[in-house]
Every structure is written in C-alpha cells, then in structure tokens.
Motif scaffolding. Structure first.
Motif, short mmCIF file in Angstrom:
data_model
loop_
_atom_site.label_atom_id
_atom_site.label_comp_id
_atom_site.label_asym_id
_atom_site.label_seq_id
_atom_site.Cartn_x
_atom_site.Cartn_y
_atom_site.Cartn_z
N PRO A 75 -5.19 -9.21 -20.34
CA PRO A 75 -4.98 -9.68 -19.67
C PRO A 75 -5.94 -10.54 -19.23
CG PRO A 75 -3.46 -7.96 -18.82
CD PRO A 75 -4.03 -8.27 -20.49
N HIS A 76 -6.34 -11.38 -18.57
CA HIS A 76 -7.51 -11.78 -17.67
C HIS A 76 -7.13 -11.45 -15.71
CE1 HIS A 76 -8.57 -12.95 -21.11
NE2 HIS A 76 -10.07 -13.70 -20.58
N VAL A 77 -8.03 -10.83 -15.09
CA VAL A 77 -8.11 -10.95 -13.88
C VAL A 77 -9.18 -10.93 -12.69
CG1 VAL A 77 -7.92 -8.84 -12.54
CG2 VAL A 77 -7.03 -7.93 -14.26
N VAL A 78 -8.26 -11.74 -11.90
CA VAL A 78 -9.24 -11.92 -10.56
C VAL A 78 -9.88 -11.00 -9.74
CG1 VAL A 78 -9.41 -13.37 -8.89
CG2 VAL A 78 -7.55 -14.16 -10.68
N THR A 79 -11.07 -10.99 -9.59
CA THR A 79 -11.28 -9.47 -9.66
C THR A 79 -12.15 -9.45 -8.34
OG1 THR A 79 -13.78 -9.65 -10.40
CG2 THR A 79 -11.59 -8.81 -11.37
N GLN B 215 -10.54 -2.63 -10.65
CA GLN B 215 -9.79 -1.40 -10.80
C GLN B 215 -8.43 -1.89 -10.57
OE1 GLN B 215 -8.36 -0.25 -14.31
NE2 GLN B 215 -10.70 0.08 -14.94
N PRO B 216 -8.25 -1.69 -8.89
CA PRO B 216 -7.73 -1.90 -7.92
C PRO B 216 -7.04 -3.55 -7.67
CG PRO B 216 -8.79 -0.65 -6.60
CD PRO B 216 -9.21 -0.96 -8.14
N PHE B 217 -8.00 -4.25 -8.82
CA PHE B 217 -7.12 -6.26 -8.61
C PHE B 217 -6.51 -6.02 -9.61
CE2 PHE B 217 -11.67 -6.03 -6.43
CZ PHE B 217 -11.06 -7.42 -5.16
N LEU B 218 -6.25 -5.35 -10.98
CA LEU B 218 -4.91 -5.07 -12.08
C LEU B 218 -4.09 -4.80 -11.24
CD1 LEU B 218 -5.20 -5.39 -14.90
CD2 LEU B 218 -4.96 -2.71 -15.06
N THR B 219 -4.08 -4.28 -10.08
CA THR B 219 -2.31 -3.85 -9.93
C THR B 219 -2.38 -4.99 -8.95
OG1 THR B 219 -2.96 -1.67 -10.06
CG2 THR B 219 -0.88 -2.92 -7.99
N ILE B 220 -3.44 -5.53 -8.03
CA ILE B 220 -3.18 -6.67 -7.08
C ILE B 220 -2.41 -7.64 -7.54
CG2 ILE B 220 -4.78 -7.93 -5.61
CD1 ILE B 220 -6.46 -5.76 -4.93
N ASN B 221 -3.07 -7.90 -9.46
CA ASN B 221 -2.31 -9.38 -9.22
C ASN B 221 -1.29 -9.12 -10.42
OD1 ASN B 221 -5.39 -11.65 -10.65
ND2 ASN B 221 -5.74 -9.90 -10.25
N ALA B 222 -1.21 -7.76 -10.79
CA ALA B 222 0.41 -7.85 -11.48
C ALA B 222 1.53 -7.90 -10.43
CB ALA B 222 0.11 -6.43 -12.09
N ASP B 223 1.00 -6.98 -8.88
CA ASP B 223 2.36 -7.06 -8.14
C ASP B 223 2.35 -8.01 -7.11
OD1 ASP B 223 2.18 -4.49 -8.40
OD2 ASP B 223 1.05 -3.62 -6.55
N VAL C 110 -7.28 -8.74 1.61
CA VAL C 110 -6.88 -7.84 0.44
C VAL C 110 -8.59 -8.47 -0.36
CG1 VAL C 110 -5.89 -6.95 -2.15
CG2 VAL C 110 -4.28 -7.60 0.12
N PRO C 111 -9.06 -8.84 -0.94
CA PRO C 111 -10.41 -8.82 -2.00
C PRO C 111 -11.47 -7.98 -0.71
CG PRO C 111 -9.26 -10.90 -1.37
CD PRO C 111 -8.58 -10.42 -1.27
N HIS D 74 3.30 -9.66 -0.13
CA HIS D 74 2.42 -9.31 -1.21
C HIS D 74 1.49 -8.28 -0.62
CE1 HIS D 74 -0.72 -9.48 -4.24
NE2 HIS D 74 0.05 -8.81 -4.74
N SER D 75 0.68 -10.34 0.74
CA SER D 75 -0.60 -9.11 1.06
C SER D 75 -0.17 -8.29 2.39
CB SER D 75 -0.61 -10.63 1.36
OG SER D 75 -1.96 -10.29 2.85
N VAL D 76 0.56 -8.35 3.09
CA VAL D 76 1.16 -6.95 3.83
C VAL D 76 1.09 -5.51 3.25
CG1 VAL D 76 1.74 -6.06 6.07
CG2 VAL D 76 1.47 -9.13 5.94
N ALA D 77 1.73 -6.37 2.51
CA ALA D 77 2.26 -3.96 1.31
C ALA D 77 0.41 -4.40 0.64
CB ALA D 77 3.25 -4.67 0.06
N GLN D 78 -0.17 -4.95 0.28
CA GLN D 78 -0.90 -4.64 -0.59
C GLN D 78 -2.35 -4.27 0.68
OE1 GLN D 78 -1.93 -4.20 -3.77
NE2 GLN D 78 -0.60 -5.02 -4.32
N LYS D 79 -2.01 -5.09 2.42
CA LYS D 79 -2.92 -4.41 2.67
C LYS D 79 -3.33 -2.85 3.45
CE LYS D 79 -4.41 -8.75 4.73
NZ LYS D 79 -3.59 -9.45 5.65
N LEU D 80 -1.24 -2.57 3.24
CA LEU D 80 -1.12 -0.94 3.96
C LEU D 80 -1.34 0.22 2.75
CD1 LEU D 80 2.60 -1.90 5.83
CD2 LEU D 80 0.43 -1.52 6.54
N SER D 81 -1.34 -0.02 1.59
CA SER D 81 -1.67 0.02 0.58
C SER D 81 -3.14 0.88 0.81
CB SER D 81 -1.34 -0.29 -1.14
OG SER D 81 -1.98 0.81 -1.52
#
Length: 576
Positions: free
Chosen positions: A2-6, A72-80, A306-307, A344-351
């Motif tokens: 898979p490709h990822v927006v980074t 690497q964090p963007f792999l999770t950000i995209n999948a989530d 997030v990014p 999704h956005s808020v959850a990622q920011k808190l993480s």
C-alpha cells in the motif's frame, strides 16, 4: 504494497482522480472533504499501481516499504481513517468542467490575485478553447502564500508552484504583476475590458488580541515573521529581536507550529532552502532557546493538523514538550473516546500529544518547543519593549448542550519573553470599489457570485474564490473545488447572456495598464525572475535565492532585462 500519504498534502485531489480503484478519501464529492486535514489511502484497497505518486504535485505519497523512520506514524494515520467502512463507488466521480456555449463567442476574465485560488480558477477557465485569462497581482511575483507563506523547510509543499507555472504556460494566460487593483486600475475599468472579474486576494491581515501592550516593540503577528523569512517584498527590511531566550506564540494552528520550528531549527539545515538571506543571517545569531505555543482551550481543541504536528515531533535537535497538568482532555472528549465516537482527527492529535515529552529539563544543547494550554493572554508587559505576557488560567466546562466552554479560574501566570507573536486567525482586506463584509472579513457572495452587500443582490460580472470568498479555511488544494464552484457560476452567467460584452480589447488594456504602471511584469518577465532566482541559488548551493528589491525585480523582468541575468546585474551595478 500500500501507498501512504506522508505529509500535510495540498488536497487538490489530483491523486483521487488518478487512482483506478478509488482508495483515496475523502473525495471532493464527499461531505468531509472541505474539513479533512489530509487525504488518506486505504491500505486494503490500494493495488500498488503508483498512479497517485505521479499525480501528486507535492510528492506526498510513498510506498509503505520505502517509508523512513520519521514517516512510519503516517502508516497508522492512513489506516486508522478506514476503521469505519466508507460507502463508495468503484471510481470517484469527476467534477466536469463548465462548458462554454460556442455561440457566445470568446470569454475574457480578469482574476485579481495570483495565489492558489487564482491559479485554480484560471485552470478551470482555460479548459475551454478561446478563453483569455488575465491575472493581476499587486506583488511583482506570483503564487501567493505558496511562495510567501509555506515554510522554507517544506520544499515539497512548495513544489505545487510547478503546477501553477504549467497553468500559466497555457495559451490565453497572461500576468499583470506589480499592478494593484484599487490603485492602478479600478473594478469598473477591469470590467470594461473583460466579461467578468474574479477576486482571489486571500485574507492578508491578522486578527488582533485587543489587549494592553500589543503595540510594544517585540510584539507582532506570526504572519509578519513568516513573510520576513520567506522574502516577501513588503517585509524585506523588517527586523525582529531574537536576543531573548524565549519567544511566545499566541495560537496553536499550523502557522504557529511553522514559526516555532523555524525559530528553533539549526540554521545550517535551512541554508539550502529558499529562506531569505537576511532572515538566515539573523537566525544564525539568534539566542532563542525556547518557543512557547499558547492556546486558550484544551488539548482536544488543538488547531494544528495531524500531519503538521507529526512533522514537528520529528524535527531534529528539538524537544517538543507538553505541560503534564494540561494533558487532561475535557469531559466531552473523554466521553466520546469511551464510546468510540471520537473523530479520527482528534483521536490522532491526542495520540501524538501523548507521545511528546512531558515538561522537564531540556536535552543537552537542544532547543525546545513547549505547548501550553488553557491560558488566555490579558496583557503584554514591558516599558519600551516586550518583556513578557500575562495570562489568565482557564478551565473547560460543558454546557447543557454538550458544548465545551472556556471559563477563567481566577488564577494568573506570567511568561517572560522578548518576542511575542500572534497567530489567531486572518481577515480579508477591502478593495476600493468592491463590496466588503467587514464583520466576516470577506467579499459578500452567494456561491462565488459577489453581492452588493451582505444578503444583497448579485453584482453582475463580479465573482470571488478562495479565502476572500469563504474565509480562512481549508488547505492549498481546497481552493481547487472552491474555484470550480465559482467558475461554474461565471460560465452559467456567460452562457445565459447575463454578462456584458467588454467595451475594449486586449491592446487597449495593455496600453491602459502601462500608462498607470510602467513597471508591470508579464508572464515572460516572471519567467526571467524565476530563472534569475534559481541561478543565484544554484551558485550558492541553494534551491533559489529570492530577490526582494522591487526595483531590481522590475529591471530583470522589464524590457531592459530581456537578456541574460549578467546583463541585468551589470545595469544594476551601474545604477548604484
């Protein structure tokens, strides 16, 4: 694979339409596109064709096997983003370009502004044959905030300017740079030479704090600092005192993060970018050790994306810290998190915030960026210049409607600082002869058609796009869908015969402009400036070295500069 927006992508949706399996979302036809912080690739649907990589104008997409450690964090950000299923057709529906009726004759449009909103509007118009688009801007160089707003260490984002140069190279396009509408030309004069005028001038002023001490030396807007280090001609001679160990930024959006990162970065890392030479020299002598980013609300209401924050956490030689007492979410956020309904956005920011260091001693030889929350500025202190900022401490309460509110606790805090920057929002600026909504800071409009006042009637032949149309929201590529809406309305009006025919032609327009502003810079002139800046940069191991002197820019671009840069520099030396 898979490709990822980074990174914080431009969101112009080029990749969406290039994808053969519709695995990049949200798409422009989906309701969350305009509010999405970035686009995401579904790892379960991606077929590894690479079409999105070719389509992305800012090189934001990478195969997952080639991700660097920092990406690497963007792999999770995209999948989530795809944890909840998204109903979608096989292919994302393409928004068709508005079609001009051939019996109406050639369409001529003036666009005021030369940033992303203007360039996307020009591109939409030029999909039709025979259209003439004239782009006017008060600055001698185009591309707006891509050139003067995007941080110099974000060169991939700046690459979208290559797309704008391709748009400008199309038949029917011309620049009239260094020409200010409202001073050199009026709205009525533009309409006399065009069927319509589109205003795409952005939101160029900052909101003020409205507190005592705001006018002290050492207190200014973050936008002014951004323009200074990006070589904006209006700010080439600005000076900022970087002699104190601490700077404070009020507001925690992406601009605040950019400024904090530049102020704490190793100048050697910036030397190869297009940062203004005077700014680079000042940063080499800076004594700033800490930048404090202050927000009046809590961590769940963080305004940055997030990014952008993920990128900040990866900045080398900088500690990003959060005060431990301020890491507690408000009750509504905690409830949503327990019920699995947190966005999704808020959850990622808190993480990401939890992955930052808690406040403590800085690492040896490292600068720090401190994120503070629940503080409202009440005064900027100092006699002849800034010495600090006074704050009221806040608490978050939940109203009967479930909304989160800020209330003062009565406690106060003071931060010593030698530089205070405000970054709490932007407002549009009125243009002489054009209606303006002073309360909203925009040109009043209905889906892009300019109104003669808020809630008023349509002003024939006048249109708006970008921030001056919708307010300061969205990202670079958001202006593409915004421009599509405006251009569609314009073409509908043209096809229906609601636009008046121009009273004068192209030759009369050129003659009028040059009578009012002899130093006008056209498309060929901008090409010479671009080549000169790149050549000077290459000679110094840099991407480009921006030219900020307006007289020099005009000389390079004007008739006297239609030769090599060496010839132009020789003329400049003789003048001096």
């Amino acid at each position: 694979m898979p490709h990822v927006v980074t990174q914080s992508c431009c969101s112009d949706a080029s990749c969406v339409y290039a994808c053969p399996v519709n695995c990049i979302h949200p798409t422009p036809d989906e309701p969350d596109f305009l509010t999405a912080e970035m686009l995401h690739i579904d790892p379960a649907s991606c077929v590894d064709c690479g079409a999105c990589i070719s389509a992305c104008p800012v090189d934001a997409i990478v195969p997952h096997s080639k991700l660097s450690e920092s990406q690497q964090p963007f792999l999770t950000i995209n999948a989530d983003f795809y944890k909840e299923p998204r109903p979608r057709p096989v292919l994302a529906p393409v928004m068709p370009a508005p079609e001009i009726h051939r019996d109406r004759g050639p369409l001529r449009v003036a666009i005021v502004g030369a940033g992303p909103a203007a360039m996307y509007a020009a591109d939409e118009l030029l999909t039709q044959p025979g259209v003439q688009v004239n782009v006017f801007d008060r600055l001698p160089v185009p591309h707006g905030l891509v050139r003067a707003g995007v941080a110099p260490d974000h060169q991939k984002t700046k690459q979208v300017s290559r797309l704008y140069d391709k748009i400008a190279a199309q038949p029917g396009f011309e620049y009239f740079l260094n020409v200010e509408v409202g001073e050199h030309l009026t709205h009525d004069e533009l309409l006399a030479h065009h069927h319509a005028v589109i205003y795409a001038v952005g939101a160029s002023t900052d909101r003020g704090l409205g507190i005592p001490g705001e006018d002290l030396p050492g207190s200014t807007s973050a936008t002014n600092l951004v323009a200074w280090y990006n070589g904006h001609p209006d700010h080439a001679d600005d000076r900022f005192d970087l002699s104190h160990r601490r700077a404070v930024i009020i507001g925690n959006g992406n601009v605040a993060l950019d400024v904090a990162r530049i102020l704490t970065a190793d100048p050697d890392r910036l030397a190869a970018t297009d940062i203004a030479p005077a700014a680079l020299e000042a940063l080499r002598g800076s004594r700033i050790e800490e930048v404090v980013i202050v927000a009046r609300r809590g961590i769940a209401q963080s305004a940055f994306t997030v990014p952008e924050f993920a990128g900040l956490l990866d900045a080398p030689d900088i500690d990003v810290v959060v005060h431990p007492d301020e890491m507690v979410p408000d009750p509504t956020t905690e409830l949503l998190a327990r019920d699995g309904e947190l966005s999704h956005s808020v959850a990622q920011k808190l993480s990401l915030l939890r992955s930052a260091r808690l406040d403590g001693e800085p690492g040896h030889g490292r600068r720090r960026i401190s994120l503070r929350y629940l503080l409202s500025p009440t005064a900027i202190s100092g006699d002849d210049r800034v010495t600090g900022v006074e704050f009221d401490r806040n608490a978050l309460t939940v109203g009967e409607d479930g909304g989160v509110r800020v209330e003062s606790t009565g406690e106060t805090e003071r931060l010593e600082a030698g530089l205070v920057l405000t970054s709490i929002g932007y407002r549009g600026v009125p243009i002489a002869g054009v209606p303006f909504d002073h309360s909203a800071g925009v040109i009043p409009n209905a889906d892009g058609r300019v109104l003669d006042g808020p809630g008023g009637s349509v002003l024939a032949g006048a249109y708006a796009t970008g921030w001056i149309k919708r307010g300061p929201s969205g990202f670079i590529g958001t202006n593409k869908s915004c421009a599509q809406e405006t251009v569609t309305k314009l073409v509908d009006d043209f096809n229906a015969g609601r636009l008046r025919e121009p009273r004068s032609g192209a030759k009369a327009l050129n003659r009028l402009v040059r009578e009012r502003q002899s130093a006008v810079i056209d498309r060929a002139g901008w090409k010479l400036i671009d080549e000169a800046e790149r050549s000077r940069g290459a000679a110094r191991g840099r991407i480009r070295e921006k030219i900020t002197d307006q007289a020099e820019l005009a000389l390079i671009a004007g008739p006297a500069g239609r030769g090599t840069e060496t010839t132009v520099l020789g003329r400049l030396r003789r003048r001096r």
